[in-house]
Design a protein around this motif. Sequence first.
Motif, PDB file in Angstrom:
ATOM      1  N   ASN A   1     -49.813 -13.633 -41.096  1.00 37.24           N
ATOM      2  CA  ASN A   1     -49.919 -13.271 -39.677  1.00 37.24           C
ATOM      3  C   ASN A   1     -50.583 -14.353 -38.834  1.00 37.24           C
ATOM      4  O   ASN A   1     -50.652 -14.215 -37.618  1.00 37.24           O
ATOM      5  N   HIS A   2     -51.093 -15.406 -39.464  1.00 42.88           N
ATOM      6  CA  HIS A   2     -51.787 -16.474 -38.759  1.00 42.88           C
ATOM      7  C   HIS A   2     -50.886 -17.697 -38.627  1.00 42.88           C
ATOM      8  O   HIS A   2     -50.314 -18.170 -39.613  1.00 42.88           O
ATOM      9  N   ILE A   3     -50.777 -18.215 -37.408  1.00 41.36           N
ATOM     10  CA  ILE A   3     -49.918 -19.354 -37.110  1.00 41.36           C
ATOM     11  C   ILE A   3     -50.806 -20.513 -36.669  1.00 41.36           C
ATOM     12  O   ILE A   3     -51.539 -20.407 -35.681  1.00 41.36           O
ATOM     13  N   ILE A   4     -50.764 -21.614 -37.382  1.00 44.92           N
ATOM     14  CA  ILE A   4     -51.679 -22.725 -37.142  1.00 44.92           C
ATOM     15  C   ILE A   4     -51.189 -23.615 -36.005  1.00 44.92           C
ATOM     16  O   ILE A   4     -50.034 -24.046 -35.987  1.00 44.92           O
ATOM     17  N   LEU A   5     -52.097 -23.889 -35.066  1.00 47.98           N
ATOM     18  CA  LEU A   5     -51.860 -24.891 -34.034  1.00 47.98           C
ATOM     19  C   LEU A   5     -52.457 -26.229 -34.449  1.00 47.98           C
ATOM     20  O   LEU A   5     -51.753 -27.221 -34.593  1.00 47.98           O
ATOM     21  N   CYS A   6     -53.785 -26.248 -34.635  1.00 48.68           N
ATOM     22  CA  CYS A   6     -54.503 -27.495 -34.898  1.00 48.68           C
ATOM     23  C   CYS A   6     -55.640 -27.256 -35.880  1.00 48.68           C
ATOM     24  O   CYS A   6     -56.110 -26.135 -36.053  1.00 48.68           O
ATOM     25  N   ILE A   7     -56.095 -28.357 -36.482  1.00 47.24           N
ATOM     26  CA  ILE A   7     -57.255 -28.316 -37.357  1.00 47.24           C
ATOM     27  C   ILE A   7     -58.245 -29.396 -36.923  1.00 47.24           C
ATOM     28  O   ILE A   7     -57.876 -30.365 -36.264  1.00 47.24           O
ATOM     29  N   GLY A   8     -59.514 -29.210 -37.297  1.00 49.31           N
ATOM     30  CA  GLY A   8     -60.527 -30.197 -36.979  1.00 49.31           C
ATOM     31  C   GLY A   8     -61.866 -29.801 -37.545  1.00 49.31           C
ATOM     32  O   GLY A   8     -61.974 -28.856 -38.327  1.00 49.31           O
TER      33      GLY A   8
ATOM     34  N   TYR B   1     -62.166 -26.189 -39.143  1.00 52.51           N
ATOM     35  CA  TYR B   1     -61.873 -25.264 -38.047  1.00 52.51           C
ATOM     36  C   TYR B   1     -60.354 -25.232 -37.855  1.00 52.51           C
ATOM     37  O   TYR B   1     -59.697 -26.270 -37.825  1.00 52.51           O
ATOM     38  N   VAL B   2     -59.815 -24.043 -37.696  1.00 48.17           N
ATOM     39  CA  VAL B   2     -58.384 -23.878 -37.453  1.00 48.17           C
ATOM     40  C   VAL B   2     -58.190 -23.082 -36.173  1.00 48.17           C
ATOM     41  O   VAL B   2     -58.792 -22.025 -35.992  1.00 48.17           O
ATOM     42  N   SER B   3     -57.361 -23.603 -35.286  1.00 44.92           N
ATOM     43  CA  SER B   3     -56.975 -22.844 -34.100  1.00 44.92           C
ATOM     44  C   SER B   3     -55.513 -22.460 -34.229  1.00 44.92           C
ATOM     45  O   SER B   3     -54.725 -23.164 -34.873  1.00 44.92           O
ATOM     46  N   GLY B   4     -55.162 -21.342 -33.623  1.00 41.06           N
ATOM     47  CA  GLY B   4     -53.774 -20.916 -33.706  1.00 41.06           C
ATOM     48  C   GLY B   4     -53.555 -19.578 -33.054  1.00 41.06           C
ATOM     49  O   GLY B   4     -54.262 -19.191 -32.117  1.00 41.06           O
ATOM     50  N   TYR B   5     -52.583 -18.880 -33.571  1.00 44.84           N
ATOM     51  CA  TYR B   5     -52.199 -17.586 -33.021  1.00 44.84           C
ATOM     52  C   TYR B   5     -52.244 -16.531 -34.112  1.00 44.84           C
ATOM     53  O   TYR B   5     -52.126 -16.840 -35.301  1.00 44.84           O
TER      54      TYR B   5
ATOM     55  N   ASP C   1     -64.538 -28.899 -35.606  1.00 44.03           N
ATOM     56  CA  ASP C   1     -65.026 -27.785 -34.792  1.00 44.03           C
ATOM     57  C   ASP C   1     -64.135 -27.684 -33.559  1.00 44.03           C
ATOM     58  O   ASP C   1     -63.094 -28.351 -33.477  1.00 44.03           O
ATOM     59  N   TYR C   2     -64.549 -26.866 -32.603  1.00 45.13           N
ATOM     60  CA  TYR C   2     -63.700 -26.614 -31.439  1.00 45.13           C
ATOM     61  C   TYR C   2     -63.396 -27.885 -30.640  1.00 45.13           C
ATOM     62  O   TYR C   2     -62.307 -28.008 -30.067  1.00 45.13           O
ATOM     63  N   THR C   3     -64.319 -28.820 -30.604  1.00 45.40           N
ATOM     64  CA  THR C   3     -64.105 -30.020 -29.788  1.00 45.40           C
ATOM     65  C   THR C   3     -62.906 -30.845 -30.263  1.00 45.40           C
ATOM     66  O   THR C   3     -62.325 -31.591 -29.484  1.00 45.40           O
ATOM     67  N   ASP C   4     -62.531 -30.704 -31.545  1.00 44.43           N
ATOM     68  CA  ASP C   4     -61.392 -31.450 -32.071  1.00 44.43           C
ATOM     69  C   ASP C   4     -60.052 -30.798 -31.743  1.00 44.43           C
ATOM     70  O   ASP C   4     -59.006 -31.444 -31.898  1.00 44.43           O
TER      71      ASP C   4
ATOM     72  N   ILE D   1     -53.033 -32.017 -24.128  1.00 38.31           N
ATOM     73  CA  ILE D   1     -52.760 -30.692 -24.676  1.00 38.31           C
ATOM     74  C   ILE D   1     -52.564 -30.756 -26.186  1.00 38.31           C
ATOM     75  O   ILE D   1     -52.050 -31.742 -26.728  1.00 38.31           O
ATOM     76  N   ARG D   2     -52.987 -29.684 -26.854  1.00 41.54           N
ATOM     77  CA  ARG D   2     -52.739 -29.494 -28.289  1.00 41.54           C
ATOM     78  C   ARG D   2     -52.153 -28.094 -28.437  1.00 41.54           C
ATOM     79  O   ARG D   2     -52.854 -27.141 -28.784  1.00 41.54           O
ATOM     80  N   LEU D   3     -50.871 -27.982 -28.181  1.00 41.52           N
ATOM     81  CA  LEU D   3     -50.198 -26.691 -28.117  1.00 41.52           C
ATOM     82  C   LEU D   3     -48.961 -26.615 -29.009  1.00 41.52           C
ATOM     83  O   LEU D   3     -48.222 -25.636 -28.968  1.00 41.52           O
ATOM     84  N   LYS D   4     -48.740 -27.657 -29.804  1.00 45.43           N
ATOM     85  CA  LYS D   4     -47.574 -27.686 -30.686  1.00 45.43           C
ATOM     86  C   LYS D   4     -47.982 -27.294 -32.097  1.00 45.43           C
ATOM     87  O   LYS D   4     -48.811 -27.961 -32.721  1.00 45.43           O
ATOM     88  N   PRO D   5     -47.454 -26.188 -32.632  1.00 38.32           N
ATOM     89  CA  PRO D   5     -47.846 -25.745 -33.974  1.00 38.32           C
ATOM     90  C   PRO D   5     -47.581 -26.807 -35.035  1.00 38.32           C
ATOM     91  O   PRO D   5     -46.626 -27.585 -34.948  1.00 38.32           O
ATOM     92  N   ARG D   6     -48.451 -26.836 -36.031  1.00 37.45           N
ATOM     93  CA  ARG D   6     -48.324 -27.776 -37.139  1.00 37.45           C
ATOM     94  C   ARG D   6     -47.256 -27.308 -38.115  1.00 37.45           C
ATOM     95  O   ARG D   6     -46.824 -26.155 -38.105  1.00 37.45           O
TER      96      ARG D   6
END
Length: 284
Positions: free
Chosen positions: A245-252, A199-203, A254-257, A24-29
């Motif tokens: 308004n953007h909360i970062i989870l992970c970076i990489g 790529y940045v994933s988050g909320y 692309d999506y696979t990271d 899992i990668r669910l802990k915000p940076r």
Amino acid sequence: MKFEIQHTNIFQYESEVDQSLNTIRLKPRGDERQRLLSYRIAISPSSLTREHADIWGNTVGTFYIPEQHQVLEIETTSIVSIQRAPFIHRIQYSPEMQTIFHSQLFYEHYLPYLKSTSFTYMTDAQIEEVFHAIGHAENPVLFSLNLMQYLYSTFEYDPTATNVTTTASQAFALKRGVCQDFTHVMLAILRAKGIPARYVSGYLYVDGNSGLIGDIATHAWVEVMIPGIGWIGLDPTNNVEVLENHIILCIGRDYTDISPVEGVYTGGKHDLTVKVQVKALTHF
């Protein structure tokens, strides 16, 4: 701003599975604009999680469930504080910044974010189509803003058009997709222009009057490296600069990271339900 994020993933298997090993990668940076105040995870069936940092600095958790189960539920609750970022369009791009941007040292340092990947590949014809539409601005800030506006104007947000395996080239041909597709296409074009981008994933926090899209699940956007400034965030799905308004989870790359949940299990197919709720707690 301070936010509380509740994120739930529920895996319903068609029959009981014997065991599962999950990542899992669910802990915000945490960084200069975002501070993680608390993080709690609950897993059912109960399991302990081991954490490590990956090559991109993301926190990766792993856990193993040996007993039979037909439902796996992963729920995280995080509280973060966000420092509002400066407006990107106000950045004065100096000759000194331009010199660094074109230096060999800058290129080598950010090489992983300049290379095309299987998800961020686009054809030369597709790239040229975009360049023809928005021009070849040498200022990477201006080019990135123009590109974000172009994608927002020419792409349609359509959750039914693509899936997690859709590439940038495929999404560009459709001119539609979700935040993952907007982000992959923007990354492909920025990298073709020689601009390091990740790529940045988050909320995403969406209040009643914002009109933003992307709060019902994890969101995705782009960060661009600007010499002397650092990483700046741009959200092509909403055509907005990343401010608070953007909360970062992970970076990489692309999506696979940054895939939030990955697993291996013994058994049949499964259905996944994802629930995300972002609540504003207070201003500073």
